[in-house]
Design a protein around this motif. Structure first.
Motif, PDB file in Angstrom:
ATOM      1  N   ARG A 149      -1.510   6.619   1.784  1.00 28.09           N
ATOM      2  CA  ARG A 149      -1.877   5.247   1.398  1.00 28.09           C
ATOM      3  C   ARG A 149      -1.656   4.273   2.560  1.00 28.09           C
ATOM      4  NH1 ARG A 149       0.893   6.686  -3.570  1.00 28.09           N
ATOM      5  NH2 ARG A 149       2.756   5.616  -2.792  1.00 28.09           N
TER       6      ARG A 149
ATOM      7  N   ALA B 271       2.256   1.500  -3.457  1.00 35.74           N
ATOM      8  CA  ALA B 271       1.279   1.444  -4.555  1.00 35.74           C
ATOM      9  C   ALA B 271       1.671   0.386  -5.585  1.00 35.74           C
ATOM     10  CB  ALA B 271       1.119   2.817  -5.215  1.00 35.74           C
TER      11      ALA B 271
ATOM     12  N   ARG C 136      -7.055   4.857  -3.270  1.00 37.85           N
ATOM     13  CA  ARG C 136      -6.512   4.396  -4.555  1.00 37.85           C
ATOM     14  C   ARG C 136      -5.169   3.721  -4.328  1.00 37.85           C
ATOM     15  NH1 ARG C 136      -5.124   8.325  -9.745  1.00 37.85           N
ATOM     16  NH2 ARG C 136      -4.477   6.639 -11.175  1.00 37.85           N
ATOM     17  N   ASP C 137      -4.958   2.578  -4.982  1.00 40.82           N
ATOM     18  CA  ASP C 137      -3.715   1.801  -4.875  1.00 40.82           C
ATOM     19  C   ASP C 137      -3.462   1.309  -3.456  1.00 40.82           C
ATOM     20  OD1 ASP C 137      -3.065   2.135  -7.597  1.00 40.82           O
ATOM     21  OD2 ASP C 137      -2.205   4.112  -7.177  1.00 40.82           O
ATOM     22  N   VAL C 138      -4.518   1.158  -2.681  1.00 40.26           N
ATOM     23  CA  VAL C 138      -4.390   0.687  -1.296  1.00 40.26           C
ATOM     24  C   VAL C 138      -4.959  -0.720  -1.203  1.00 40.26           C
ATOM     25  CG1 VAL C 138      -5.148   1.011   1.090  1.00 40.26           C
ATOM     26  CG2 VAL C 138      -4.454   2.984  -0.281  1.00 40.26           C
TER      27      VAL C 138
ATOM     28  N   SER D 170       0.826  -1.206   0.000  1.00 39.12           N
ATOM     29  CA  SER D 170       0.000   0.000   0.000  1.00 39.12           C
ATOM     30  C   SER D 170       0.858   1.253   0.000  1.00 39.12           C
ATOM     31  CB  SER D 170      -0.923  -0.020   1.220  1.00 39.12           C
ATOM     32  OG  SER D 170      -1.824  -1.104   1.156  1.00 39.12           O
TER      33      SER D 170
ATOM     34  N   HIS E  90      -4.468   2.095   4.402  1.00 40.54           N
ATOM     35  CA  HIS E  90      -4.360   0.630   4.538  1.00 40.54           C
ATOM     36  C   HIS E  90      -4.741   0.194   5.951  1.00 40.54           C
ATOM     37  CE1 HIS E  90      -2.461  -3.349   4.940  1.00 40.54           C
ATOM     38  NE2 HIS E  90      -1.889  -2.849   6.027  1.00 40.54           N
TER      39      HIS E  90
ATOM     40  N   THR F 267       1.772  11.508   0.035  1.00 40.25           N
ATOM     41  CA  THR F 267       0.825  10.616  -0.649  1.00 40.25           C
ATOM     42  C   THR F 267       1.051   9.169  -0.218  1.00 40.25           C
ATOM     43  OG1 THR F 267       0.733  12.104  -2.551  1.00 40.25           O
ATOM     44  CG2 THR F 267       0.008   9.834  -2.896  1.00 40.25           C
ATOM     45  N   ALA F 268       2.318   8.770  -0.084  1.00 42.36           N
ATOM     46  CA  ALA F 268       2.628   7.398   0.320  1.00 42.36           C
ATOM     47  C   ALA F 268       2.144   7.139   1.753  1.00 42.36           C
ATOM     48  CB  ALA F 268       4.125   7.143   0.211  1.00 42.36           C
TER      49      ALA F 268
END
Length: 925
Positions: A613, A557, A643-645, A554, A617, A609-610
């Motif tokens: 995420r 991503a 998103r992308d999690v 997560s 998660h 942003t990371a």
């Protein structure tokens, strides 16, 4: 001036100056003085004074009469014309005296001190404070004074007196001092025959004095008085006590100091398989060991200092393992993370909480305040011989609170600084580790790579030693890299591959404030694939010491299988360690290096942003887990999926509970970091999702800490819904910790917020929590009213789990009120509703309620079956406190059927559970 004055209101109203009593005049004048003193410095208007003195039957000129009283009182109390003891303030009169000059003020002060002592676990001190408070009462408060105001205040002061007496007697009984207070209780019952708690305490004290016949007579006397005076029977507490006496409940006997075997913690990490040299330092450490021939004046403290990577931790652990037999009471260890690049240190109070758990203190027995926790920690170590390793301390302030008082324990501290303040304060012995000498560095490589290989290539071996600057951690990392290669590869090739033609390692020349093994870590980091390097950097965003492939996926991503492959690459590079299947950890130097790399490499926006995420998660996983362990709809609206999690895969409640248990050390640091990053909606929702596991497993201090963060976050973004849920979570923790007034206040605020939002479901769940709080306050009638209203609201919105819980609660409170005939149907209805929703924990509650009702109705076989079902489900949820309570009730039903063998088996199960929880064992009768 006023300090020479003294006043008594807890009896006839009197006043003194310098030990000489003052003539206070008529009863009305005394009442005027008492009125001002009882206002505790608050101004009182002429109208309020007149109303208090005469009510509706005012004299012809009340103001003139009151002024006359004031004039006389001033003359009596003042020492000269400038001395204005009574003043006019904002249209009202007030008296300016120290509150402790009045016996009422001293009484309240002693009661407050008793509360503080009790909170710190000092029962004897609490008893003494209460005895001092009670000694101030010299008869009927405000004796001989007229007026409605006096009657109200007299009743209030009397209630305070009896409440203090009841508290003192209950403490004495709990401490085994029942014989000391029997006579006092008998006299109190004569004075206050309608106060049921006094009857209850007297009966219990008589019973524990082996005066059972008198105890039964005392109950009959209480029942007769209540019937004749009030036309009612004794309340549920008295009736339960009577029933327990009739059944010879062993729990009524005087408590014996049967303690669980003292915990012997063994927290030292594994000793390194390769350790060389350091003979001088080992000898110095051995010379500093305490002799244990007599209790020392203070704890022995040894500080191991030196540059990063020089082997401080390796040395401390190696020596600690060698001397464990000198410390038979166990070893405590903590990595304080003093040089964590993200600033996520392990604070002293967090460490003390962890040590209290390790020393066998059950979560429920940990005092709520930091000072009391520290005092308990020092008390536990007073007579113990423990080895305490405090690894990676940042400065003196980081470790001073963790030192025991006078103790036979040894504290071993590692730090990159010399901790001068600590050394000056404690006269600690210091040992400074330097680089290895060349011979010892070669021996380290020989043990890791094999003597034959090292002897065969002396030049390559020397090159490796020089590149690593004889730094132990650097040598170990390089040796691990080489052993991962085929043994046919020459050492010269390895040296060239790792270091090229560069023969100096500039990173090792830094100061102690920088990670001096940066060059060694860079050489490892440079060998990673781009994906693994990026993941290594992003792991710096994780506040815990361990992570999973899913959490890492997560943050980065990427798909989970990709993250797993990258983590295995990092593990081969010794930049993470697979601590258990699927979980990867890293030590603080690697974390610091990763933090530097991410700061240098990733833009701030990408880092934020990371982390967003990663936070999402955890929030989504916790939310999923919370819904698996409870079918209740007591949940806020979820945030949109990230998103992308990828959240963790949790198939059932058992997996959810395991996840909560494993991740619990990470949750509070993660919450703090969510709030620090401005993810306030995440923070309060995450705290709420954690509530059930914190609560059911007894981690109530963590429950409170999480919701304090949640409340701050919700307030930061003016999120009314979040603040209401956070307040309700805090109220739950307050209730568990016995802070009932605070819980009531928080629930009042939460209810007002939910009502303003028009959230009927949340209102209903709040009412249900009110019911529970009333139950804890031994007020089942009020609890029943709250539960009934909650059920009505749940039905209006078709919230079946809530309706079921409220219905079962109504049944439970009816049982407490002695109305089990009515309770059985409600509990059965609740059970059917709970089965339809799959709410397992609620089913356990319903089975327990049914068991109580059946037992009260003498349907003991049905009670046994119900209790067994409840205990089984509680065990599934690791709700050990609930399980123990249910098993004790199960034993009571066995005894009611004269099934002594079965009852003893149950008691053994209870004793085993309590021993595992660190609670005192229960002996067989």
């Amino acid at each position: 001036m006023e300090s020479e004055l003294g006043f008594a209101l807890l009896g006839p109203v009197r006043a003194w100056r310098g030990g000489s009593e003052l003539p206070l005049g008529t009863p009305q004048q005394r009442a005027t003085l008492a009125l001002l003193l009882l206002q505790d410095g608050t101004p009182t208007t002429m109208g309020e004074i007149a109303d208090a003195l005469w009510g509706e039957t005012l004299p012809a000129q009340p103001s003139a009469t009151i002024r006359t009283y004031f004039h006389r009182i001033r003359r009596l109390l003042a020492t000269d014309e400038r001395d204005r003891v009574i003043t006019v303030d904002g249209g009202g009169y007030r008296i300016e005296v120290d509150r402790l000059a009045v016996d009422v003020g001293r009484f309240c002060e002693q009661v407050t001190r008793a509360d503080i002592a009790l909170e710190a676990g000092l029962q004897q001190d609490a008893v003494e404070h209460l005895r001092t408070a009670l000694s101030l009462h010299q008869g009927t408060p405000l004796a001989g004074l007229p007026g409605a105001f006096v009657q109200v205040e007299r009743a209030r002061l009397s209630r305070l007196r009896w409440a203090a007496l009841e508290s003192m007697c209950r403490l004495e009984i709990d401490r085994g001092g029942h014989a000391r207070i029997v006579d006092q209780l008998q006299a109190a019952v004569v004075c206050e025959p309608l106060r049921e708690p006094l009857h209850e305490l007297l009966i219990l004290a008589l019973y524990r004095c082996d005066r059972q016949a008198e105890a039964f007579l005392a109950y009959e006397n209480a029942r007769r008085v209540l019937r004749e005076e009030l036309g009612t029977d004794p309340g549920p507490r008295l009736r339960r006590l009577h029933h327990r006496m009739l059944s010879s409940d062993p729990g009524l006997r005087a408590p014996h100091q049967v303690l669980a075997p003292p915990a012997r913690p063994a927290q030292l990490p594994t000793n390194l398989p390769v350790f060389v040299g350091r003979e001088t330092a080992l000898a110095a450490a051995g010379a500093a060991l305490p002799t244990h021939r007599a209790a020392p004046e203070q704890t022995t403290v040894i500080v191991i200092s030196g540059m990063a990577g020089v082997g401080k931790t390796a040395f401390a652990l190696h020596w600690a393992h060698e001397i464990t037999d000198r410390f038979p009471d166990g070893q405590l260890y903590v990595n304080l993370r003093g040089f964590d690049a993200e600033g996520v240190q392990v604070g002293p109070q967090e460490t003390i909480l962890g040590f209290l758990h390790a020393l066998g203190v059950h979560p429920q027995r940990i005092p709520p305040t930091p000072d009391a926790q520290s005092a308990l920690y020092r008390s536990l170590l007073l007579d113990r011989r423990c080895l305490i390793v405090l690894d990676n301390a940042r400065d003196s302030a980081h470790v001073l609170p963790l030192l025991p008082g006078r103790s036979q324990s040894l504290v071993l501290i590692t730090s990159r600084t010399t901790l001068d303040g600590l050394v000056a304060t404690t006269a600690a012995r210091t040992i400074t580790l330097d680089l290895l000498d060349h011979h010892t560095a070669r021996e380290l490589l020989a043990r890791r790579l094999g003597t034959e290989r090292v002897d065969a290539e002396p030049d390559a071996t020397n090159a490796l030693i020089n590149h690593c600057a004889r730094l132990p951690l650097a040598l170990s990392i390089v040796a691990a890299r080489i052993t991962a290669q085929p043994p046919t590869f020459p050492l010269a090739h390895a040296a060239t591959q790792l270091f090229g033609t560069h023969h100096t390692l500039d990173a090792f020349a830094g100061t102690d404030s920088t990670p001096d093994i940066r060059a060694v870590l860079t050489s490892s980091y440079a060998l990673l694939t781009p994906g693994a390097a990026r993941l290594f950097r992003l792991l710096a965003l994780h506040p815990g010491s361990e992570t999973t492939a899913t959490a890492a996926a997560s943050a980065a991503a990427v798909p989970v299988h990709t993250a797993g492959t990258l983590l295995r690459e990092l593990a081969h590079a010794h930049l993470v360690t697979e601590t258990s299947p699927g979980r990867f950890g890293r030590h603080d130097l690697l974390r610091a290096y990763a933090s530097e790399r991410i700061t240098e490499t990733e833009p701030r926006a990408e880092r934020d942003t990371a982390f967003h995420r990663l936070a999402t998660h955890y929030l989504q996983t916790a939310d999923r887990g919370a819904r698996l362990v409870s079918a209740h709809q007591d949940e806020p609206p979820p945030l949109a999926p990230g998103r992308d999690v990828t959240p963790e895969t949790l198939a059932d409640a058992e997996q959810a509970i395991r996840w909560f248990d494993t991740e619990r050390p990470t949750t509070l640091p993660l919450l703090e970091r969510m709030a620090a990053h401005g993810l306030h909606s995440h923070a309060w929702r995450f705290a709420w999702a954690l509530r059930n596991c914190h609560d059911r497993q007894g981690h109530w201090h963590e429950l409170a800490a999480a919701h304090r963060i949640a409340a701050r976050s919700a307030a930061e973004i003016s999120d009314t819904t979040g603040l209401a849920y956070a307040l309700r979570g805090l109220a739950r923790a307050d209730t568990r910790l016995g802070r009932y007034d605070a819980a009531q206040s928080r629930l009042d605020r939460a209810l007002a917020l939910f009502e303003g939002l028009g959230d009927v479901c949340a209102i209903a769940y709040t009412l249900r929590q009110y019911a529970w709080l009333s139950d804890r306050r031994d007020d089942p009638e009020t609890a029943l009213a709250h539960a009934t209203r909650a059920r009505h609201l749940f039905r209006t919105i078709t919230c079946t789990p809530g309706e079921a819980a409220a219905t079962n609660a109504m049944g439970w409170y009816l049982v407490l009120l002695g109305k089990s005939d009515n309770a059985v149907g409600l509990c059965r209805d609740a059970l059917e509703l709970l089965r339809s929703t799959g709410e397992r924990f609620g089913q356990a509650n319903a089975w327990e309620s049914l068991g109580m009702a059946y037992h009260q109705l003498a349907r003991f076989d049905e009670a046994l079956a119900s209790y067994r079902r409840a205990a089984e489900i509680y065990r599934e949820f690791r709700a050990h406190d609930n399980e123990v309570e249910t098993l004790i009730r199960l034993r009571g039903s066995h005894l009611a059927l004269s099934q002594r063998v079965e009852a003893d088996d149950v008691l053994r199960r209870v004793a085993s559970i309590r021993q595992n929880l660190g609670l005192p064992s229960i002996g067989l009768p």
